[in-house]
Design an enzyme around this catalytic site. Structure first.
Site, PDB file in Angstrom:
ATOM      1  N   HIS A  86       1.470   4.138   4.071  1.00  0.00           N
ATOM      2  CA  HIS A  86       1.811   2.911   5.048  1.00  0.00           C
ATOM      3  C   HIS A  86       1.681   1.550   4.557  1.00  0.00           C
ATOM      4  O   HIS A  86       2.156   0.805   5.109  1.00  0.00           O
ATOM      5  CB  HIS A  86       0.653   3.331   6.193  1.00  0.00           C
ATOM      6  CG  HIS A  86      -0.739   2.877   6.112  1.00  0.00           C
ATOM      7  ND1 HIS A  86      -1.919   3.465   5.886  1.00  0.00           N
ATOM      8  CD2 HIS A  86      -1.140   1.367   6.278  1.00  0.00           C
ATOM      9  CE1 HIS A  86      -2.768   2.895   5.778  1.00  0.00           C
ATOM     10  NE2 HIS A  86      -2.490   1.453   6.094  1.00  0.00           N
ATOM     11  N   ASP A 103      -0.398  10.380   4.047  1.00  0.00           N
ATOM     12  CA  ASP A 103      -0.245   8.882   3.824  1.00  0.00           C
ATOM     13  C   ASP A 103      -0.824   8.509   2.445  1.00  0.00           C
ATOM     14  O   ASP A 103      -1.839   8.349   1.978  1.00  0.00           O
ATOM     15  CB  ASP A 103      -1.461   8.361   4.935  1.00  0.00           C
ATOM     16  CG  ASP A 103      -1.250   6.770   4.786  1.00  0.00           C
ATOM     17  OD1 ASP A 103      -0.497   6.266   4.155  1.00  0.00           O
ATOM     18  OD2 ASP A 103      -2.160   6.071   5.422  1.00  0.00           O
ATOM     19  N   GLN A 163      -9.463  -3.039   7.647  1.00  0.00           N
ATOM     20  CA  GLN A 163      -8.375  -3.659   7.368  1.00  0.00           C
ATOM     21  C   GLN A 163      -8.166  -4.128   5.908  1.00  0.00           C
ATOM     22  O   GLN A 163      -9.000  -4.832   5.716  1.00  0.00           O
ATOM     23  CB  GLN A 163      -7.739  -4.529   8.581  1.00  0.00           C
ATOM     24  CG  GLN A 163      -6.681  -3.945   9.478  1.00  0.00           C
ATOM     25  CD  GLN A 163      -6.954  -2.634   9.675  1.00  0.00           C
ATOM     26  OE1 GLN A 163      -7.928  -2.329  10.496  1.00  0.00           O
ATOM     27  NE2 GLN A 163      -6.102  -1.671   9.252  1.00  0.00           N
ATOM     28  N   GLY A 164      -7.187  -3.979   5.283  1.00  0.00           N
ATOM     29  CA  GLY A 164      -7.255  -4.524   3.981  1.00  0.00           C
ATOM     30  C   GLY A 164      -7.804  -3.445   2.679  1.00  0.00           C
ATOM     31  O   GLY A 164      -7.593  -3.677   1.673  1.00  0.00           O
ATOM     32  N   ASP A 165      -8.515  -2.408   3.288  1.00  0.00           N
ATOM     33  CA  ASP A 165      -9.105  -1.384   2.474  1.00  0.00           C
ATOM     34  C   ASP A 165      -7.993  -0.154   2.360  1.00  0.00           C
ATOM     35  O   ASP A 165      -8.447   0.487   1.093  1.00  0.00           O
ATOM     36  CB  ASP A 165     -10.507  -0.595   3.072  1.00  0.00           C
ATOM     37  CG  ASP A 165     -11.523  -1.710   2.754  1.00  0.00           C
ATOM     38  OD1 ASP A 165     -11.797  -2.708   2.032  1.00  0.00           O
ATOM     39  OD2 ASP A 165     -12.332  -1.657   3.758  1.00  0.00           O
ATOM     40  N   SER A 166      -7.166  -0.203   3.101  1.00  0.00           N
ATOM     41  CA  SER A 166      -6.215   1.031   3.106  1.00  0.00           C
ATOM     42  C   SER A 166      -5.542   1.048   1.798  1.00  0.00           C
ATOM     43  O   SER A 166      -5.300   0.264   1.150  1.00  0.00           O
ATOM     44  CB  SER A 166      -5.006   0.670   3.988  1.00  0.00           C
ATOM     45  OG  SER A 166      -5.100   0.896   5.262  1.00  0.00           O
TER      46      SER A 166
HETATM   47  N1  ARG Z   1      -4.985   0.929   8.232  1.00  0.00           N
HETATM   48  C1  ARG Z   1      -5.795  -0.052   7.561  1.00  0.00           C
HETATM   49  C2  ARG Z   1      -5.399  -0.697   6.509  1.00  0.00           C
HETATM   50  O1  ARG Z   1      -4.146  -1.085   6.514  1.00  0.00           O
HETATM   51  C3  ARG Z   1      -7.326   0.636   6.881  1.00  0.00           C
HETATM   52  C4  ARG Z   1      -7.901   1.110   8.334  1.00  0.00           C
HETATM   53  C5  ARG Z   1      -9.275   1.864   7.865  1.00  0.00           C
HETATM   54  N2  ARG Z   1      -9.887   1.891   8.996  1.00  0.00           N
HETATM   55  C6  ARG Z   1     -11.114   2.270   9.024  1.00  0.00           C
HETATM   56  N3  ARG Z   1     -11.692   2.174  10.135  1.00  0.00           N
HETATM   57  N4  ARG Z   1     -11.736   3.261   8.237  1.00  0.00           N
HETATM   58  O2  ARG Z   1      -5.948  -1.598   5.694  1.00  0.00           O
END
Ligand code: ARG
Length: 348
Positions: free
Chosen positions: A151, A199, A293-296
Site C-alpha cells: 500500500h 500487502d 501511520q508512517g510505520d507501514s
Molecule cells: N497504514 C499505516 C501506514 O501507512 C500503518 C498503520 C498501522 N497501524 C496500526 N495501528 N498498527 O503507515
C-alpha cells in the site's frame, strides 16, 4: 511509531516551496485524489482505518508538488549488481546492540505504553522508505532488496515509479540517514487495496548497500512455515507517529515489544473475512502500544534462536493503539516464497 493517520505525508515542505510556482503542480492527479476520498468515506473502509482520510484534504496537490520538487532521480544506466554475499543465518538478523534475539525478547518484560527510542544501529535492517513524499518503513533482506508494504507503493490504481522512491538507511536518527535510489518496485500480484490482502512489495535498489557498515545489515526471512505461537513476543520498529492523529513524528527510530495474538482474536477485531493467512495481529487488547501511520512497511521482528527474523510487515489498524484494535501485519512466513522469487531471481 504509535498512532494512526494515513501515510504520513512529508510533503508540507514541498507545499511551502511550491507556493506561487504553478508549474510545480503538474504532478497532481485529482482523479486519484477523488478515488481515495471515495474509498475513505465508506464507513468501514480499511483505507479509512489505515488513515487514508488525509487524501480527502487533497494532498494530491502537495504530492504532485513534492514529486516535481524532488531533486534525486539522476542515476540510470547502471550495471546489474548481484546482491553481495547470499544471506545465510550467520549473516542475517544479527544486531551487535541487542545480541541474541531470543534473549533480548525474553528480557522485555512487562508492558510499555508506547514505544521507546532505539539505540543507534540496534535494528540495522530498518529503513525509511520515502515514496513520492509518503513516509513508510522497510526492511533490508539483502544488499539489493528492501521489503515494504504494497500500500506504500500505490497511488490509486498505479504503482509508484521507482524514481519517486528513496530508501534511507544507516542511522536511527531520521536526519542522519543516507538515501539510496530504487531501480524497480515490485508489488505482490495479488495485492488487494480494499482488503489489504498480500500487502507486500519488494524494492530493488539501483546500487548495492554498503556491506561494511554496522548500521546497514540484512534481517533473516523466517524459516519456511514458521508457525509463530500466540503470545510470542516480537518487536516493531518505525519512525511513524507516536500518537494517533498527533502529526508528531519522532526523529529517533522507535521500538515496541508486544505479543502475537491468535487468529481468532484478530478476526474478532477486524472480521472473519478480512483476516486471512497472509495476515497476523500483534499488540495488546487493552491498547496503548502499537505501530502507527508512517510505520507501514516496517518490520515486526521475532526471534529464531539468536537471529532476528522478519515475521510481519506493518499494514493497518483501526486508529493506533486503541483498545480491541491491535495492529495488523502482513504475515511473512506465508509470503516468503514470493519475496524470494524476486530477490533470488535478481541478476540471473
Ligand atoms: N497504514 C499505516 C501506514 O501507512 C500503518 C498503520 C498501522 N497501524 C496500526 N495501528 N498498527 O503507515
Amino acid at each position: 511509531m504509535l498512532m494512526d493517520i494515513g501515510i504520513l505525508l512529508v510533503t508540507l515542505l514541498g507545499v511551502v516551496n511550491g507556493a506561487g510556482d504553478s508549474s510545480l503542480y503538474r504532478g497532481c492527479d485529482y482523479n486519484r485524489c477523488k478515488y481515495y476520498a471515495q474509498l475513505a468515506q465508506q464507513p468501514s473502509s480499511l483505507l479509512q482505518q489505515a488513515g487514508y482520510r488525509l487524501y480527502q484534504q487533497c494532498y494530491c496537490s502537495s504530492y504532485g508538488v513534492f514529486l516535481y520538487n524532488n531533486p534525486q532521480t539522476q542515476a540510470t544506466k547502471a550495471p546489474i549488481y548481484k546482491p553481495t554475499i547470499p544471506v545465510s543465518t550467520s549473516q542475517c538478523g544479527i544486531s551487535s546492540v541487542t545480541g541474541s534475539a531470543t534473549t533480548y525478547l525474553n528480557n522485555q518484560r512487562g508492558r510499555v505504553v508506547g514505544g521507546v527510542n532505539t539505540k543507534q544501529c540496534e535494528f540495522p535492517w530498518t529503513v525509511l522508505v520515502n515514496a513520492g513524499g509518503a513516509q513508510c518503513g522497510g526492511t533490508i533482506v539483502d544488499s539489493m532488496h528492501i521489503v515494504t508494504a504494497a500500500h506504500c507503493m500505490r497511488s490509486g490504481n498505479y504503482v509508484k515509479q521507482a524514481s519517486s522512491v528513496r530508501v534511507g538507511a544507516g542511522s536511527s536518527n531520521k536526519n542522519s540517514l543516507t538515501y539510496y535510489t530504487v531501480r524497480t518496485v515490485t508489488v505482490h500480484p495479488n495485492y488487494n487495496p480494499s482488503s489489504f490482502n498480500y500487502d507486500v512489495a519488494v524494492l530493488t535498489l539501483q546500487y548495492p548497500l554498503p556491506t561494511n557498515n554496522q548500521c546497514i545489515k540484512p534481517i533473516c526471512l523466517p524459516s519456511a512455515q514458521l508457525n509463530i505461537k500466540t503470545g510470542t513476543k516480537c518487536t516493531v520498529a518505525g519512525w511513524g507517529l507516536t500518537k494517533e492523529y498527533s502529526g508528531y513524528a519522532p526523529v529517533n527510530l522507535q521500538k515496541a515489544t508486544m505479543p502475537i495474538l491468535s487468529m481468532d482474536t484478530c478476526k474478532q477485531s477486524y472480521g472473519y473475512n478480512t483476516i486471512t493467512d497472509v495476515k497476523i495481529c500483534a499488540g495488546y487488547l487493552n491498547g496503548g502500544i502499537d505501530a502507527c501511520q508512517g510505520d507501514s512497511g516496517g518490520p515486526l521482528m521475532c526471534a529464531e534462536g539468536n537471529n532476528w527474523v522478519l515475521t510481519g510487515i506493518v499494514s493497518f489498524g483501526n486508529g493506533c493503539a486503541r483498545a480491541n484494535y491491535p495492529g495488523v501485519y502482513s504475515y511473512v512466513p506465508n509470503l516468503k516464497t514470493w519475496i524470494e522469487s524476486i530477490t533470488k531471481a535478481y541478476g540471473k
